[in-house]
Design a protein around this motif. Structure first.
Motif, short mmCIF file in Angstrom:
data_model
loop_
_atom_site.label_atom_id
_atom_site.label_comp_id
_atom_site.label_asym_id
_atom_site.label_seq_id
_atom_site.Cartn_x
_atom_site.Cartn_y
_atom_site.Cartn_z
N VAL A 133 59.04 64.55 100.86
CA VAL A 133 58.98 64.79 102.29
C VAL A 133 58.29 63.60 102.98
O VAL A 133 58.78 63.09 103.98
CB VAL A 133 58.24 66.10 102.60
CG1 VAL A 133 58.14 66.32 104.10
CG2 VAL A 133 58.97 67.27 101.96
N THR A 190 65.04 68.57 113.10
CA THR A 190 64.49 69.63 112.25
C THR A 190 64.51 69.16 110.81
O THR A 190 65.45 68.51 110.38
CB THR A 190 65.31 70.94 112.30
OG1 THR A 190 66.64 70.63 111.96
CG2 THR A 190 65.26 71.58 113.64
N GLY A 191 63.47 69.48 110.09
CA GLY A 191 63.38 69.05 108.70
C GLY A 191 62.80 67.66 108.57
O GLY A 191 62.75 67.10 107.48
N LYS A 249 50.86 71.82 108.08
CA LYS A 249 50.42 72.57 106.90
C LYS A 249 49.48 71.73 106.03
O LYS A 249 48.58 72.27 105.38
CB LYS A 249 51.62 73.01 106.07
CG LYS A 249 52.43 74.10 106.75
CD LYS A 249 53.63 74.46 105.91
CE LYS A 249 54.64 75.27 106.68
NZ LYS A 249 55.94 75.27 106.00
N ASP A 257 55.31 80.51 97.82
CA ASP A 257 56.70 80.09 97.97
C ASP A 257 57.50 80.50 96.75
O ASP A 257 58.67 80.83 96.84
CB ASP A 257 56.79 78.56 98.10
CG ASP A 257 56.30 78.09 99.45
OD1 ASP A 257 56.05 78.95 100.30
OD2 ASP A 257 56.17 76.87 99.65
N LYS A 281 62.59 66.27 95.96
CA LYS A 281 62.80 65.79 97.32
C LYS A 281 61.48 65.41 97.98
O LYS A 281 60.65 66.26 98.26
CB LYS A 281 63.49 66.90 98.13
CG LYS A 281 63.95 66.46 99.49
CD LYS A 281 64.69 67.58 100.16
CE LYS A 281 64.39 67.61 101.65
NZ LYS A 281 64.73 68.90 102.22
N GLY A 286 59.73 66.90 108.95
CA GLY A 286 58.43 67.00 108.31
C GLY A 286 57.31 67.32 109.28
O GLY A 286 56.13 67.19 108.94
N GLU A 313 66.18 74.66 110.11
CA GLU A 313 67.12 74.80 109.00
C GLU A 313 67.51 76.26 108.80
O GLU A 313 68.68 76.58 108.57
CB GLU A 313 66.52 74.22 107.71
CG GLU A 313 66.41 72.70 107.74
CD GLU A 313 65.55 72.09 106.62
OE1 GLU A 313 65.63 70.88 106.42
OE2 GLU A 313 64.78 72.85 105.98
N SER A 324 62.70 74.58 106.78
CA SER A 324 62.03 74.47 108.07
C SER A 324 62.71 75.43 109.05
O SER A 324 63.82 75.91 108.80
CB SER A 324 62.08 73.04 108.58
OG SER A 324 63.34 72.77 109.15
N1 LIG Z 1 57.76 75.65 101.39
C1 LIG Z 1 58.68 74.67 101.19
N2 LIG Z 1 59.18 74.47 99.96
C2 LIG Z 1 60.12 73.51 99.74
N3 LIG Z 1 60.61 72.72 100.70
C3 LIG Z 1 60.15 72.87 101.96
C4 LIG Z 1 59.17 73.88 102.26
N4 LIG Z 1 58.91 73.83 103.58
C5 LIG Z 1 59.70 72.85 104.09
N5 LIG Z 1 60.43 72.26 103.11
C6 LIG Z 1 61.36 71.13 103.28
O1 LIG Z 1 60.62 70.03 103.73
C7 LIG Z 1 61.29 69.35 104.76
C8 LIG Z 1 60.38 69.25 105.98
O2 LIG Z 1 60.22 70.54 106.55
P1 LIG Z 1 59.38 70.83 107.86
O3 LIG Z 1 58.13 70.06 107.79
O4 LIG Z 1 59.27 72.31 107.96
O5 LIG Z 1 60.33 70.27 109.00
P2 LIG Z 1 60.21 70.31 110.58
O6 LIG Z 1 60.10 68.91 111.01
O7 LIG Z 1 61.47 70.93 111.06
O8 LIG Z 1 59.03 71.15 110.94
C9 LIG Z 1 62.55 70.13 105.01
O9 LIG Z 1 63.63 69.42 104.44
C10 LIG Z 1 62.38 71.43 104.32
O10 LIG Z 1 63.57 71.87 103.74
#
Ligand SMILES: Nc1ncnc2c1ncn2[C@@H]1O[C@H](COP(=O)(O)OP(=O)(O)O)[C@@H](O)[C@H]1O
Ligand SMILES: Nc1ncnc2c1ncn2[C@@H]1O[C@H](COP(=O)(O)OP(=O)(O)O)[C@@H](O)[C@H]1O
Ligand SMILES: [Mg+2]
Ligand SMILES: [Mg+2]
Lengths: 615, 601
Positions: free
Chosen positions: B364, B384-385, B393, B124, B362, B387, A507, A504
């Motif tokens: 989410v 942050t992280g 998305k 990805d 992991k 979700g 991160e 994210s």
């Molecule tokens: N494309 C991805 N592939 C694998 N893990 C992801 C991907 N995008 C985000 N993550 C993981 O999913 C979790 C949620 O991310 P995200 O939704 O981007 O958080 P935020 O609340 O900061 O927007 C995080 O721990 C991140 O590491």
């Protein structure tokens, strides 16, 4: 100072300016002399020249062997017809030996050719890549990655093809073009060389006009191929936007325009190759030669065996004729590829790594002296008349509206770009006097637009400095990154995807913070580096940052008052100029621009804020 | 990680039969042209094959009782064949390059379409450099192979004809000639397996170079600021040397085959002369016939040599087509079950017991539920992280979820026609992406028909259009890859303007103003309040003051909702949100600043 400037301008004239060099660069001179000289330098480099000599030698030898083979076949048949069975055995043994040594020799020479070709590809690519690494940021700003990719892979590969098959085939075909004439003179009535000579001359003329026409077409073919690569890679970089805005069709059209142009050029090339005349000329010449030899036979000047051998030798001309059709376009292509490579490599770049420059551990006194800066191509200066000074260990905060030049200002310190006029001094010396290594080693930068490599987290954090896992974990903890990293499947060995897409935003920023912490710099630059981080986490990072800041000179770009408050000096930028500087209280009182940025946002009435200050 | 030649996840092996069938299916739209090509090919091959036969007739005639008229007649016929053959071949080649050009274009079209239709999980995992090289380079290699194959086919026609004629002349000699065939095929086939493998590896090695280059120069600024060009260069050396090694090995192998076949040819020629001459001595065959055989060796071996010497290319082409088909055949993870076309979305969104993970390891979201009413504006906040971006998305259907459902206007998101559905969603992703195009075209992206006025308006709303004037060519300035000529904040403003122009039913802002200064942000904020009034909006932000006015704030923590309500309610509750808000505010409050100031001393 003046002397130094002189030295520097003298250096600027030197074309070897580069931000990075690998020490050895045997082709530097040849690059200046045009593409053919450059390719030649590569071919003759080091042990390559022995290779090429041996290759030439074996090719000529085996062409000779082929001609001899036909002559012996002719002799054999004559012997047969005349019933001379005694020498027949000898001829057959000779043919056997020739039949085996020819191919064996060819195996040897082909292997050598391949080694040479692959070496050329490897070395040219290495040279090109390291040269690009030495180019300044302003160069890379202007480049499309897709174009660089096309050059690093396809254009460089053309040089490989130039050797194998093109060069070796050309040598081969030219020997095949002339050796038969030689043997005809030796063994046949002299008038029989009319046909091969006629052919050789008309072949060369036709070939010239053909290769003139094929050049531009193959050039177009490559150009469109490059465009296809560039468009496609951009589309895929922005795939998220393409999807979100449902523009798949449009992107497809963009790509197809290039792909269709490619097809057009491809068909045109096909047409040109179809029209290739030497094939027809050769067929007619062989038939004419046949007729000619029959006439001679009629007069009893040659025998049947000789007719057959003569036909065989004429048949040898088929090889150069057929092959040159393909080979010459490779020549053209390789030529234009080399030009494309050289064009970039010879582009001047303004920043030199200055290896002989001064190296020292900075105290960290930074001074801007009437700095003005223009990006290449931009019409207005982005920074105007910037002067300020930071003492060692101090923190300066830069605030200003979007686009006012904050990021640009910080980039000048590590010489990503050089100032247009004025000077930047560190510890009293112009930064251009330090070696680039020494300068950049001591400056760490957490960029606004965080870039992560698609490798592992460990590799990303330790990018700036080789370190042990313990050290990496320690800085990750400080940057509040350890917790989330531990939750990942492979912890520090997890891959992050291109540009870190698998993390994210917050991160990513924390990894960048850890990366900067680890390199333990004298000067730290933080460009809005917590913008995507929630306030709780930020709270924790801030203390870490605060610790890190001790004893380092720091430049902060931020809009968080809490961070600004640590600053010993705040610069307020507007349209590239410093409109105010001072500390928070002073600025609240004196600067309209500063208040504009901060007051409204917190729903605190201006009066109230000012009151706090006035008390 | 760049060194290594393992297959991509989506690679698969095709049987030759399948591969060939597939290739043929690409040619079937050009049946007529192909038919012409084949007919012309046969004719021109025939003219070629007749020449040695005519030659042998002449020699036989010379050897016995020369008849000048007969010889002249035959020679004239050879001349005519020469010219005829060339002309027919000319026409044939024009047709075949047309067909090949079209087929390659079709393949590229299919590959492009398939790649663009993949969801984000595909991107990805797979480096762009490698995908690009597959679509462009491999299809080109494929086309070249087909060209070569056509040449080969024409040679095969010659071969068959010659053999037939030879059998009628002398059976024994023909058999001598023919023993070479199995030798040929054994040699060629035993190379085949290695050749394919080596070629695949060679292509992968080159794709690695491509991908590594892309990455290095995308991150060149970091390499510069950390002065780590050396590291980038050293890694490059490893990738480059790998490519050298693999390709050299491949070249060695493939080049060995050509001379090996030459060797066979040498031996066969020798045998033929040996046996043939004893036949001539014994009077079984005439010299003219022997000549036919000797001449045919060349004509016979030529096609075989073509096959063999273009073997590398042929293998490259097969491997290339295999790689492309693998790419085309990979199914996206996101699959729609139906294709309902929504004319207008009300904008009701409901997450129902949703399970979602990017990676198996992991989770989410685990059993996540949330309902957003039509026209409601909600804010997602949390660490942050947590979700937040993932929710955005998922709504845009960039990723497939594993369990539960997402309903939009009461229908599962899987039921919609994807492109039509996405037209109603406006999303500003966390990292702004811009095209290497003008500012204007970037804003108009997704909304071609907008006038310049519309563009300026949209910009005006998103924090003012003043800054455009400072660009060298104003709206027409080309801002380079990813908008690198703009400051980060400016990039966000452009993206903001783009989405405003789109006028979507559901608006999702993912930290859309994170890099913008507070002053500009305030201006955007005011505009935004109007924009979100009558549409469903999801706003993700860390600067909590920007979300105070939304209808409902949802606080996320590790993929779970821990609190929801409007600002005042949440503040009263004194839970996570209040805590976050206070921390945030504490940061900005003078009190906190004073305290920090003290601890600083
Ligand atoms: N494309 C991805 N592939 C694998 N893990 C992801 C991907 N995008 C985000 N993550 C993981 O999913 C979790 C949620 O991310 P995200 O939704 O981007 O958080 P935020 O609340 O900061 O927007 C995080 O721990 C991140 O590491
Ligand atoms: N690489 C570049 N080339 C040309 N112009 C640039 C480049 N980077 C930024 N600019 C321009 O310079 C100005 C200042 O940008 P920047 O320093 O990034 O602003 P900010 O204060 O938001 O950090 C902007 O108008 C931007 O368009
Ligand atoms: Mg900036
Ligand atoms: Mg996010």
């Amino acid at each position: 100072m003046r002397i130094n400037h002189k030295i520097m301008s003298a250096k600027l004239k030197d074309s070897k300016i580069s931000e990075f060099s690998t020490g050895k660069d045997p082709f530097a001179k040849a690059r200046k002399k045009g593409s053919s000289r450059w390719i030649l330098a590569h071919i003759l480099h080091g042990s390559n020249k022995w290779f090429i000599t041996i290759i030439f030698f074996t090719i000529i030898l085996s062409a000779n062997l082929s001609s001899i083979t036909y002559i012996i076949i002719g002799e054999t048949i004559s012997a047969l017809l005349n019933g001379m069975t005694v020498i027949l055995g000898n001829y057959i043994i000779l043919l056997f030996i020739l039949g085996i040594t020819g191919p064996l020799m060819r195996i040897g020479s082909r292997m050598l050719i391949e080694i040479l070709a692959q070496r050329l590809e490897r070395d040219a690519r290495r040279e090109f890549f390291s040269n690009l690494l030495g180019k300044s940021q302003s160069f890379h700003d202007q480049m499309k990655i897709g174009e660089l990719m096309a050059r690093v892979t396809d254009d460089v590969r053309m040089l490989n093809f130039l050797i194998s098959p093109a060069l070796s085939l050309v040598v081969e075909s030219f020997t095949y073009l002339f050796i038969p004439i030689f043997y005809i003179i030796l063994y046949y009535p002299i008038q029989l060389i009319i046909e091969p000579i006629f052919f050789s001359i008309s072949f060369l003329i036709l070939l010239r006009s053909y290769s003139k026409k094929i050049g531009p077409i193959t050039g177009r073919l490559r150009e469109n191929f490059g465009l296809m690569t560039a468009t496609l890679s951009e589309t895929l970089s922005g795939i998220e936007v393409v999807k979100a805005t449902v523009q798949e069709e449009k992107e497809m059209k963009k790509y197809l325009t290039n792909a269709k142009n490619y097809k057009k050029a491809f068909i045109e090339r096909g047409k040109l190759q179809a029209k290739y005349l030497p094939i027809l000329v050769l067929a007619l010449v062989i038939t004419a030669g046949f007729a000619h030899s029959i006439v001679l036979y009629n007069y009893g000047l040659i025998n049947i065996g000789q007719i057959i051998a003569f036909l065989g030798i004429l048949g040898l001309l088929r090889f150069p004729t057929n092959i040159s059709m393909f080979v010459f376009s490779i020549f053209r292509l390789a030529g234009s590829s080399a030009v494309r490579l050289l064009e970039l490599m010879n582009k001047k770049t303004e920043i030199d790594e200055n290896k002989e420059g001064k190296e020292k551990v900075f105290k960290g006194i930074i001074k801007f002296d009437k700095v003005e800066f223009n990006y290449p191509n931009s019409k207005n200066p982005v920074l105007k008349n910037i002067s300020f000074e930071i003492q060692s260990g101090q923190t300066v905060a830069i605030v200003g509206t979007t686009g006012s030049g904050k990021t640009t200002l910080t980039k000048l310190i590590s010489r990503l770009y050089d100032v247009s006029s004025g000077r930047i001094l560190i510890d009293g010396r112009d930064i251009r006097e330090y070696s680039l290594q020494s300068l950049r080693d001591q400056i760490s930068y957490i960029e606004q637009d965080v870039f992560l490599f698609s490798t592992t987290i460990f590799d990303n954090i330790s990018f700036g400095r080789v370190s042990s896992l313990e050290e990496v974990i320690k800085v990750a903890e400080q940057a509040q990154a350890h917790d989330f990293i531990s939750e990942l499947p492979d912890e520090y060995q997890s891959k992050v995807g291109e540009r870190g897409v698998q993390l994210s935003g917050g991160e990513r920023q924390r990894i960048a913070i850890a990366r900067a912490f680890l390199s333990d710099p004298r000067i730290l630059i933080l460009d809005d580096s917590t913008s995507a981080i929630d306030s709780n986490t930020e709270d924790k990072i801030q203390f870490a940052i605060k610790n890190i800041l001790k004893n380092r000179t720091t430049m902060l770009i931020t809009h968080r008052l809490s961070q600004i408050r640590w600053a010993d000096l705040i610069l307020v930028l507007k349209n590239g100029e410093i409109v105010a500087k001072g500390n928070h209280e002073e600025l609240l009182k004196t600067s309209e621009e500063y208040r504009k940025i901060f007051v409204k946002k917190f729903d605190i009435e201006e009066d109230q804020l000012l009151k706090g200050v006035r008390e | 990680m760049w060194v290594g030649l393992e297959a991509e996840e989506y690679d698969r092996k095709y049987q030759d039969k399948v591969l060939v069938k597939r290739i043929i299916s690409y040619f079937s739209p050009y049946k007529k042209a192909m038919l012409l090509v084949i007919i012309f090919l046969t004719i021109s091959s025939l003219t070629m094959a007749f020449q040695p036969i005519l030659t042998s007739l002449i020699i036989t005639n010379l050897e016995t009782t020369p008849e000048p008229l007969y010889v002249i007649f035959l020679i004239v016929i050879i001349f005519i064949f020469n010219i005829l053959g060339w002309i027919i071949n000319y026409v044939r080649q024009i047709y075949s390059s047309r067909v090949i050009g079209s087929v390659v274009l079709d393949i590229r079209k299919d590959a492009h379409k398939s790649v663009v239709n993949h969801d984000l999980s595909f991107f990805d995992k797979n480096p762009l450099g490698k995908i690009v090289s597959r679509i462009n380079t491999d299809s080109r290699d494929f086309g070249e192979t087909v060209e070569m194959s056509i040449e080969v086919v024409s040679s095969v026609v010659v071969l068959i004809l010659l053999i037939t004629v030879m059998f009628t002349v002398d059976v024994v000699l023909t058999f001598v000639l023919l023993i070479s065939l199995p030798l040929f095929f054994i040699a060629a086939l035993s190379f085949r397996k290695f050749a394919r493998k080596m070629t695949l590896q060679g292509q992968r090695a080159l794709a690695s170079v491509n991908a590594y280059t892309k990455e290095s120069f995308s991150g060149i600024q970091i390499a510069k600021t950390f002065r780590r060009e050396k590291k980038v260069y050293d890694d490059f050396l490893a990738v480059n040397n790998q490519s050298y090694r693999v390709n050299l090995k491949r070249a060695f192998l493939l080049n060995a085959i050509y001379p090996t076949l030459g060797l066979i040819q040498g031996v066969v020629t020798m045998l033929l002369i040996l046996i043939g001459s004893s036949f001539v001595i014994d009077g079984f065959v005439g010299v003219g016939e022997l000549v036919l055989f000797i001449q045919s060796i060349n004509l016979l071996f030529f096609p075989l040599l073509i096959i063999a010497s273009f073997w590398p290319m042929f293998q490259t082409g097969m491997a290339a087509s295999e790689r492309i088909f693998a790419l085309i055949d990979t199914l996206p993870a996101v699959v729609q079950k139906n294709n309902i076309v929504p004319s207008k979305l009300k904008g009701e969104i409901e997450f129902k017991n949703l399970n979602f993970q990017y990676d198996k390891s992991k989770k989410v979201f685990d059993n996540f539920s949330l309902k957003v009413n039509p026209g409601e504006s909600i804010a997602l906040v949390g660490h942050t992280g947590a979700g937040k971006s993932s929710i955005a998305k998922l709504i845009a259907r960039f990723y497939e979820f594993q369990g539960g459902d997402i309903l939009v206007d009461g229908k599962s998101i899987k039921e919609y026609d994807l492109t039509e559905y996405r037209k109603h969603i406006g999303i500003i992703p966390q990292t702004p992406f811009l095209w290497a195009d003008t500012v204007e075209n970037n804003i108009k992206y997704g909304f071609e028909n907008a006038s310049e006025e519309d563009v300026m308006n949209a910009l005006e709303i998103s924090g003012g259009s003043e800054w455009i004037k400072s660009l060298p060519d104003g709206l027409k300035t080309n801002i380079r890859e990813r908008g690198s000529l703009l400051s980060m904040g400016q990039r966000q403003l452009v993206v903001f303007a783009r989405v405003l122009l789109e006028d979507p039913s559901i608006l999702i802002l993912d930290e859309a103003t994170a890099s913008v200064d507070p002053f500009t942000e305030t201006k955007i904020q005011e505009a935004l309040e109007k924009t979100i009034e009558d549409r469903t909006s999801i706003i993700i932000a860390h600067r909590l003051w920007t979300v105070r006015h939304v209808d409902r704030i949802v606080v996320l923590d590790h993929g779970k909702i821990v609190e929801e309500g409007n600002h005042d309610e949440l503040m009263k509750r004194k839970g996570t949100y209040a805590n976050l808000y206070n921390t945030y505010f504490r940061h900005q409050s003078l009190q906190y600043i004073e305290d920090m100031g003290k601890s600083n001393e």
